[in-house]
Design an enzyme around this catalytic site. Structure first.
Site, PDB file in Angstrom:
ATOM      1  N   ASP A 209      21.210  28.283  10.445  1.00  0.00           N
ATOM      2  CA  ASP A 209      20.152  28.160  11.303  1.00  0.00           C
ATOM      3  C   ASP A 209      20.567  26.976  13.001  1.00  0.00           C
ATOM      4  O   ASP A 209      21.674  26.541  12.784  1.00  0.00           O
ATOM      5  CB  ASP A 209      18.581  28.228  10.928  1.00  0.00           C
ATOM      6  CG  ASP A 209      17.867  29.385  11.914  1.00  0.00           C
ATOM      7  OD1 ASP A 209      18.321  29.174  13.291  1.00  0.00           O
ATOM      8  OD2 ASP A 209      17.131  29.656  11.529  1.00  0.00           O
ATOM      9  N   HIS A 278      20.506  32.409  15.978  1.00  0.00           N
ATOM     10  CA  HIS A 278      20.540  31.705  15.754  1.00  0.00           C
ATOM     11  C   HIS A 278      21.824  30.760  14.578  1.00  0.00           C
ATOM     12  O   HIS A 278      22.069  30.121  13.889  1.00  0.00           O
ATOM     13  CB  HIS A 278      19.505  32.093  14.671  1.00  0.00           C
ATOM     14  CG  HIS A 278      17.962  31.987  14.752  1.00  0.00           C
ATOM     15  ND1 HIS A 278      17.114  31.096  15.048  1.00  0.00           N
ATOM     16  CD2 HIS A 278      17.453  33.733  14.497  1.00  0.00           C
ATOM     17  CE1 HIS A 278      16.144  31.966  15.516  1.00  0.00           C
ATOM     18  NE2 HIS A 278      16.197  33.383  15.349  1.00  0.00           N
ATOM     19  N   GLU A 342      17.057  38.097  16.485  1.00  0.00           N
ATOM     20  CA  GLU A 342      16.637  37.585  18.032  1.00  0.00           C
ATOM     21  C   GLU A 342      17.720  36.420  18.293  1.00  0.00           C
ATOM     22  O   GLU A 342      17.580  34.970  18.627  1.00  0.00           O
ATOM     23  CB  GLU A 342      15.674  35.687  17.695  1.00  0.00           C
ATOM     24  CG  GLU A 342      13.942  36.021  17.100  1.00  0.00           C
ATOM     25  CD  GLU A 342      13.760  35.424  16.356  1.00  0.00           C
ATOM     26  OE1 GLU A 342      12.299  35.712  16.583  1.00  0.00           O
ATOM     27  OE2 GLU A 342      13.905  34.924  15.618  1.00  0.00           O
ATOM     28  N   TRP A 408      10.626  43.204   9.883  1.00  0.00           N
ATOM     29  CA  TRP A 408      10.086  41.781   9.969  1.00  0.00           C
ATOM     30  C   TRP A 408       8.766  42.165  11.033  1.00  0.00           C
ATOM     31  O   TRP A 408       7.980  41.558  10.571  1.00  0.00           O
ATOM     32  CB  TRP A 408      10.746  40.587  10.506  1.00  0.00           C
ATOM     33  CG  TRP A 408      11.754  40.388  11.246  1.00  0.00           C
ATOM     34  CD1 TRP A 408      12.491  40.530  11.851  1.00  0.00           C
ATOM     35  CD2 TRP A 408      11.327  39.181  12.232  1.00  0.00           C
ATOM     36  NE1 TRP A 408      12.880  40.185  12.553  1.00  0.00           N
ATOM     37  CE2 TRP A 408      12.497  39.382  13.509  1.00  0.00           C
ATOM     38  CE3 TRP A 408      10.450  38.905  12.511  1.00  0.00           C
ATOM     39  CZ2 TRP A 408      12.190  38.712  14.606  1.00  0.00           C
ATOM     40  CZ3 TRP A 408      10.076  37.681  13.955  1.00  0.00           C
ATOM     41  CH2 TRP A 408      11.096  38.158  14.387  1.00  0.00           C
ATOM     42  N   TYR A 433       4.426  36.697   6.179  1.00  0.00           N
ATOM     43  CA  TYR A 433       4.830  35.364   6.415  1.00  0.00           C
ATOM     44  C   TYR A 433       3.648  34.830   5.691  1.00  0.00           C
ATOM     45  O   TYR A 433       3.051  34.086   6.550  1.00  0.00           O
ATOM     46  CB  TYR A 433       4.958  34.791   7.576  1.00  0.00           C
ATOM     47  CG  TYR A 433       6.559  35.790   8.390  1.00  0.00           C
ATOM     48  CD1 TYR A 433       6.996  37.251   7.972  1.00  0.00           C
ATOM     49  CD2 TYR A 433       6.977  35.543   9.441  1.00  0.00           C
ATOM     50  CE1 TYR A 433       8.264  37.801   8.439  1.00  0.00           C
ATOM     51  CE2 TYR A 433       8.208  36.130  10.071  1.00  0.00           C
ATOM     52  CZ  TYR A 433       9.047  37.609   9.070  1.00  0.00           C
ATOM     53  OH  TYR A 433      10.381  37.673   9.709  1.00  0.00           O
ATOM     54  N   PHE A 434       4.412  34.047   4.779  1.00  0.00           N
ATOM     55  CA  PHE A 434       3.322  32.828   3.969  1.00  0.00           C
ATOM     56  C   PHE A 434       3.723  31.397   4.976  1.00  0.00           C
ATOM     57  O   PHE A 434       3.397  30.881   4.516  1.00  0.00           O
ATOM     58  CB  PHE A 434       4.512  32.837   2.663  1.00  0.00           C
ATOM     59  CG  PHE A 434       4.407  34.169   1.811  1.00  0.00           C
ATOM     60  CD1 PHE A 434       3.178  34.400   2.215  1.00  0.00           C
ATOM     61  CD2 PHE A 434       4.278  33.689   1.188  1.00  0.00           C
ATOM     62  CE1 PHE A 434       3.247  36.346   2.174  1.00  0.00           C
ATOM     63  CE2 PHE A 434       4.441  35.184  -0.049  1.00  0.00           C
ATOM     64  CZ  PHE A 434       2.978  35.984   0.947  1.00  0.00           C
TER      65      PHE A 434
HETATM   66  C1  TNX Z   1      11.133  34.869  13.804  1.00  0.00           C
HETATM   67  S1  TNX Z   1      12.417  36.005  11.193  1.00  0.00           S
HETATM   68  C2  TNX Z   1      12.516  34.326  12.748  1.00  0.00           C
HETATM   69  C3  TNX Z   1      12.505  32.533  12.422  1.00  0.00           C
HETATM   70  C4  TNX Z   1      11.050  32.247  12.580  1.00  0.00           C
HETATM   71  C5  TNX Z   1       9.871  32.170  12.299  1.00  0.00           C
HETATM   72  C6  TNX Z   1       8.780  31.986  12.219  1.00  0.00           C
HETATM   73  C7  TNX Z   1      12.977  36.535  11.310  1.00  0.00           C
HETATM   74  C8  TNX Z   1      13.957  36.739  11.739  1.00  0.00           C
HETATM   75  N1  TNX Z   1      13.114  34.681  12.993  1.00  0.00           N
HETATM   76  O1  TNX Z   1      13.298  32.563  13.195  1.00  0.00           O
HETATM   77  O2  TNX Z   1      11.434  30.830  11.821  1.00  0.00           O
HETATM   78  O3  TNX Z   1      10.177  33.560  13.059  1.00  0.00           O
HETATM   79  O4  TNX Z   1       7.819  32.790  11.565  1.00  0.00           O
END
Ligand code: TNX
Length: 781
Positions: A209, A278, A342, A408, A433-434
């Site tokens: 990441d 990321h 993202e 997600w 999401y924990f």
């Molecule tokens: C979104 S879930 C993200 C992560 C973050 C998370 C925090 C996802 C594919 N990307 O990079 O850590 O939210 O809840």
């Protein structure tokens, strides 16, 4: 095959299993989680002593390994392999492990038949036998979980019963982000161990990441030399960092060891190598694979950065393929996760290489370029016999042909992908999401946000509404995600993951119709001592009593309501527990409150106290329970309990956006409170939320005016405070003092700044204004 085949005598005659109990509901008196598909209880017990013998059939390496594990866990003296003849000599009774060919059990199902002299675990595969063993362990006393192997026992009894069991979903996952924080090999093993106890079969290991690259890649040593270290970590929700170098990575040997460890527990390890976004840790090590050429630093913030892999340069793909080649050598998993989430397209939009690629390929836009990126990597992985998984953004610009989608951002991505005939793993933020809160943030460690209590996880149905029968088959199962921005220790990971992972394990494994919260929580109660013996720092938040204040619609009285999700629990409470020695009494129902009090409460179940005491101060002031009339309307999204939210005596927590706050979107808040009679107004205190990361800003001004007739208002006298701005989300009290005027009506106008300020990520977008309690004449402490 050598020797004489073991005669399998499974006395399944009905008279033997004379009592047939329903599988779920209050009557199921076994402790098994996840709930088995069928459970029939008989009479009597099979008694395990150190002289019980294990027989395996056929004699195979896999069964022999499994029997060693069984022997170790049951503290038996010997394992007697295969030959049935020897079995009668000197042994008290027999545990049989058998491979069968029973289509109804599938790949992971098993049968566990307990009779007085024989206990038989049968399945088509080692997976099934392993799961039968997990079930057996849960039927034994909690001491089975004692980590001290020297601990001996006299005898352990297993109730005579017959269990036929298999999973509802083939994919039962738990994820762990080891980039935002790093967790050592020993912890990862413990995490996997726990997963396997609950028949969770996929470990999604988020290895790369922006904030850290955590896997050794031999061909690109800088990935770990540079990419695994960052210069600091954000403090709390601050943008400021602790300025302490932070890092860690797994060598390839470490990773192999984990894979081996997991595979012995029938857990598949899915590595995630993030692309195209990321990727800042990778780009800090090798900036030539970015659009701008860098230089970059491993990120010391949370969130999403614009710098991502360049999709125009062929070198980027060569690099990623080299990395993946090493990844494939370590991880035998059929699925490889390539991220895809993202990835802002800002750089691609102005990158010559990316633009050239777009025009050469005749792509419409940067979304299609992302799709090209993922497809190209998919082809590479397919050539190497693997399949890709990606986050639901991989749907944008066209889905790669064989991709499995991890949904997600809600469930839509999953629905679309399944309708397109793609396999889907459901992991929507709510409730999977924990890293989100599992209890009232006032009682919880800092978490990402959101609210996913245990019950919400348990009530989750992975098949999204709206899918037709044929389409729902594409839902492989669901997964719990543990992102570690705010989680820096293994203990804290366990706190966030457990018991929510246990609830999701049952969601994934058990029959939907037989799932029942009351029954689950009763069974989970019996697992508490097991988890304690394993030294698991699980959360007890679900046992915390929650408190609210409600307005009784007939009397108009404000009443304190104490609640718990736990059936069979009794609430006790106290209104004066200052030093822990107040008078606690049984809670019989909502009670009135006439002065400011701190209420403390806890739950008891069978005389035990499974959770901590929670407490909350209820502020009784001169506007308490007076329902404000609103001249401007709050948003339906942040509406808590409506107008009375502002006068219910309950202060809001900066992290609980959906309770105790009213949120106004883009416009002012204007309201009037009728105190019912002329009152000497000394001070008015209003809470506002400062939380720019969520686009919530303090008001640019607050006007308080007073009236005796509700028609003519005059500005209140007194001293107004300044509204400060700092970085963390925080409640700022606007407390106007020394008003000292008589009035019956109080008008409050809080000015919304309208739009997010320049330089803010939402610049120009509508700003939120969040208001909490409006307290009139609250005594100053
Ligand atoms: C979104 S879930 C993200 C992560 C973050 C998370 C925090 C996802 C594919 N990307 O990079 O850590 O939210 O809840």
């Amino acid at each position: 095959m050598k020797g004489i085949r073991i005669l399998i005598i499974i006395s399944l005659s009905l008279q033997f299993f004379c009592i047939v109990l329903p599988v779920s509901g209050q009557n199921s008196k076994h402790n098994i989680i996840p709930l088995p598909q069928s459970y029939e209880k008989g009479k009597g017990y099979f008694v395990i002593t150190p002289r019980s013998q294990i027989i395996i059939s056929p004699s195979s390496k896999e069964l022999s390994k499994l029997s060693d594990l069984l022997k170790e866990r049951l503290r038996l003296l010997v394992v007697q392999e295969s030959n049935g003849l020897k079995s009668t000599l000197g042994y008290s009774n027999t545990i049989k492990l058998e491979l069968t060919d029973s289509p109804e059990l599938g790949k992971e199902g098993y049968k566990l038949v307990v009779e007085k002299k024989t206990l038989t675990l049968s399945a088509n595969t080692g997976n099934g036998i392993f799961y039968a063993m997990q079930t057996l362990f849960q039927m034994l006393p909690a001491e089975i979980e004692d980590r001290n192997p020297s601990l001996s026992f006299e005898e352990w009894r297993v109730p005579v019963c017959r269990i036929v069991d298999y999973p509802r979903f083939e994919y039962r996952g738990m994820h762990l982000d080891v980039c935002r924080h790093f967790f050592p090999v020993e912890f990862i093993k413990k995490y996997i161990d726990l997963m396997s106890m609950y028949k969770i079969n996929n470990f999604h290991w988020h290895l790369t990441d922006d904030q850290g690259w955590r896997l050794e890649i031999k061909k690109y040593p800088l990935l770990t030399e540079i990419g695994s270290m960052r210069s600091g970590t954000p403090v709390g929700r601050n943008i400021r960092t602790d300025e302490k170098p932070y890092g860690g990575f797994y060598t390839q040997d470490d990773a192999r060891e984990i894979v081996k460890y997991a595979s012995a527990r029938y857990v598949n390890v899915i590595p995630e190598i993030e692309m195209p976004g990321h990727a800042l840790a990778a780009l800090s090590s090798y900036p030539q694979f970015s659009c701008t050429g860098g230089p970059f630093e491993v990120w010391t913030k949370w969130g999403v950065t614009d710098d991502i892999f360049c999709a125009g340069k062929d070198e980027t793909f060569a690099f990623i393929e080299d990395v993946l080649t090493e990844v494939l050598e370590i991880f035998p998993s059929r699925y490889i996760h390539v991220g895809g989430d993202e990835a802002p397209k800002t750089r691609w939009d102005s990158c010559l290489h990316c633009q050239k690629r777009i025009s050469e390929l005749g792509l419409r836009d940067a979304n299609e370029l992302q799709s090209y990126f993922i497809r190209r990597i998919e082809k590479f992985l397919n050539r190497n016999g693997r399949q890709i998984i990606g986050w639901d953004e991989i749907l944008e610009g066209g889905l790669a042909p064989g991709a499995t989608v991890m949904s997600w951002r809600g469930t839509e991505g999953g629905v679309t992908a399944a309708q397109l005939g793609h396999a889907v793993i459901m992991t929507p933020g709510t409730p999977c999401y924990f890293d989100h809160f599992q209890g009232n943030p006032a009682n919880e460690p800092l978490a990402f946000g959101g609210y996913n209590p245990l019950k919400r996880v348990y009530d989750y149905e992975p098949i999204p509404a709206g899918l037709k029968a044929g389409e729902s088959e594409f839902i492989l199962g669901s997964q719990g995600n543990v992102w570690s921005e705010y989680i820096s220790t293994g203990d804290h990971v366990e706190y966030m993951a457990y018991p929510r992972a246990v609830a999701l394990a049952e969601v994934n494994w058990s029959d939907r119709k037989k799932r029942n919260w009351d029954d689950f929580i009763e069974r989970f109660g019996k697992h508490i001592s097991r988890l304690e013996k394993r030294d698991v720092n699980f959360s007890r938040s679900t046992y915390i009593v929650s408190m609210a204040v409600e307005r009784d619609s007939t009397s108009g009285n404000m009443k304190v309501l104490l609640e718990s999700d736990i059936p069979g629990g009794k609430i006790v409470y106290c209104t004066d527990d200052q030093n822990g020695n107040g008078q606690y009494r049984k809670y019989k129902g909502p009670f009135s409150i006439y002065e400011t009090k701190t209420i403390s409460a806890y739950l008891t179940i069978d005389g035990q106290r499974p959770g901590n005491i929670s407490s909350r101060t209820i502020y009784v002031h001169d506007a308490f329970g007076k329902i404000p009339s609103l001249n401007s309307m709050y948003s339906g999204k942040y509406s808590a309990s409506g107008p009375v939210t502002l006068t219910d005596g309950c202060r809001a927590h900066p992290s609980s956006l959906r309770s105790d706050w009213l949120g106004y979107h883009g416009h002012d808040a204007e309201l009037v409170i009728d105190l019912g009679k002329e009152t000497e107004i000394r001070n008015v205190n209003i809470g506002f939320l400062h939380n720019p990361a969520n686009w919530i800003f303090l008001p640019t001004g607050v006007e308080i005016s007073l009236s005796s007739d509700g028609a003519n208002y005059i500005p209140a006298e007194g001293i107004q405070p300044e509204l400060l701005t700092i970085r963390e989300p925080i409640t700022i009290d606007f407390n106007q003092i020394q008003i000292n005027t008589k009035a019956r009506y109080i008008k409050v106008i809080a000015k919304n700044r309208g739009t997010c300020p320049p330089g803010h990520q939402g610049a120009g977008g509508k700003a939120w204004l969040f208001i909490d309690e409006v307290m009139v004449n609250q005594p100053v402490d």
